[in-house]
Design a protein around this motif. Structure first.
Motif, PDB file in Angstrom:
ATOM      1  N   GLY A  58       0.801  -1.215   0.000  1.00  0.00           N
ATOM      2  CA  GLY A  58       0.000   0.000   0.000  1.00  0.00           C
ATOM      3  C   GLY A  58       0.833   1.264   0.000  1.00  0.00           C
ATOM      4  N   ALA A  59       2.088   1.148   0.383  1.00  0.00           N
ATOM      5  CA  ALA A  59       3.027   2.275   0.400  1.00  0.00           C
ATOM      6  C   ALA A  59       4.426   1.692   0.531  1.00  0.00           C
ATOM      7  CB  ALA A  59       2.743   3.228   1.558  1.00  0.00           C
ATOM      8  N   ALA A  76       9.674   6.677  -9.294  1.00  0.00           N
ATOM      9  CA  ALA A  76       9.588   6.775 -10.751  1.00  0.00           C
ATOM     10  C   ALA A  76       8.950   5.539 -11.375  1.00  0.00           C
ATOM     11  CB  ALA A  76      10.983   6.983 -11.343  1.00  0.00           C
ATOM     12  N   ASN A  77       8.871   4.458 -10.607  1.00  0.00           N
ATOM     13  CA  ASN A  77       8.390   3.194 -11.146  1.00  0.00           C
ATOM     14  C   ASN A  77       7.121   2.672 -10.487  1.00  0.00           C
ATOM     15  OD1 ASN A  77      10.422   2.296 -13.215  1.00  0.00           O
ATOM     16  ND2 ASN A  77      11.750   2.868 -11.519  1.00  0.00           N
ATOM     17  N   THR A  78       6.445   3.504  -9.701  1.00  0.00           N
ATOM     18  CA  THR A  78       5.173   3.123  -9.089  1.00  0.00           C
ATOM     19  C   THR A  78       4.350   4.376  -8.821  1.00  0.00           C
ATOM     20  OG1 THR A  78       4.113   1.878  -7.295  1.00  0.00           O
ATOM     21  CG2 THR A  78       6.047   3.201  -6.704  1.00  0.00           C
ATOM     22  N   THR A  79       3.043   4.196  -8.731  1.00  0.00           N
ATOM     23  CA  THR A  79       2.179   5.297  -8.307  1.00  0.00           C
ATOM     24  C   THR A  79       1.732   5.114  -6.862  1.00  0.00           C
ATOM     25  OG1 THR A  79       0.255   4.176  -9.254  1.00  0.00           O
ATOM     26  CG2 THR A  79       1.359   5.852 -10.625  1.00  0.00           C
ATOM     27  N   LEU A  80       2.286   4.123  -6.172  1.00  0.00           N
ATOM     28  CA  LEU A  80       2.046   4.008  -4.740  1.00  0.00           C
ATOM     29  C   LEU A  80       2.748   5.159  -4.017  1.00  0.00           C
ATOM     30  CD1 LEU A  80       2.633   0.188  -4.090  1.00  0.00           C
ATOM     31  CD2 LEU A  80       0.449   1.417  -4.064  1.00  0.00           C
ATOM     32  N   ILE A 128      -1.680   6.716   5.926  1.00  0.00           N
ATOM     33  CA  ILE A 128      -2.156   6.505   4.554  1.00  0.00           C
ATOM     34  C   ILE A 128      -3.087   5.300   4.514  1.00  0.00           C
ATOM     35  CG2 ILE A 128      -1.441   5.793   2.232  1.00  0.00           C
ATOM     36  CD1 ILE A 128       1.139   7.547   2.742  1.00  0.00           C
ATOM     37  N   LEU A 129      -2.682   4.198   5.129  1.00  0.00           N
ATOM     38  CA  LEU A 129      -3.523   3.003   5.150  1.00  0.00           C
ATOM     39  C   LEU A 129      -4.800   3.226   5.961  1.00  0.00           C
ATOM     40  CD1 LEU A 129      -0.923   0.116   5.635  1.00  0.00           C
ATOM     41  CD2 LEU A 129      -1.886   1.001   3.494  1.00  0.00           C
TER      42      LEU A 129
END
Length: 163
Positions: A58-59, A76-80, A128-129
């Motif tokens: 989730g993060a 740069a490689n995830t939108t998490l 965040i969670l």
């Protein structure tokens, strides 16, 4: 519950990462810890980030010192959400890592905590969670109340000594 990915650029960052893992354990949040370098193992770091969402994260917390490119490379490689922990080094006391972590280009955000701020990185992940988890939100509320009570106990002791 989603789990938290914790990546450190070197095992020398483990004392800082332990502050995060201890905090996550106390809140019963599952996590995984890995050592991937943005520079020495870029393929593995990228693969972790690209597959993180599908693997139940989730993060992500990324801890690194000196050039501290790890958090940015992961982001740069995830939108998490990625939370960077700049780690203190012997050269510039962590200021170099702080600036490298916080100065991300538009479109690739990295939330950045204080130098060596492992516990706050974990707490930010928990918050965040907790947006979608009422039980976790209640644990965070209880932790805040407990922390406040400890401060007030210390205030009472100091006040009794001096007032």
């Amino acid at each position: 519950m989603k789990k938290i990915g914790i990546i450190m650029g070197s095992d020398s960052d483990l004392p800082i990462v332990t502050k995060a893992t201890d905090t996550l354990k106390a809140l019963d949040i599952p996590f995984e810890v890995h050592v991937y370098s943005a520079h020495r193992t870029p393929v593995e770091a990228r693969d972790f980030a690209v597959n993180a969402r599908a693997n139940g994260f989730g993060a992500i917390i990324a801890a690194a010192g000196m050039a501290a490119h790890l958090a940015g490379a992961i982001a740069a490689n995830t939108t998490l959400p990625v939370i960077g922990i700049p780690c203190k080094s012997s050269n510039l006391d962590g200021i170099d890592a702080l600036l490298s972590t916080v100065q991300m280009p538009t479109g690739i955000p990295v939330a950045t905590v204080a130098i060596n701020g492992g516990a706050n990185a974990a707490l930010l992940c928990a918050q965040i969670l907790a947006v979608e988890d009422a039980e976790l939100a209640a644990k965070l509320d209880a932790k805040r109340a407990s922390d406040a009570a400890k401060v007030l106990e210390k205030d009472a002791a100091v006040s009794a000594s001096f007032n």
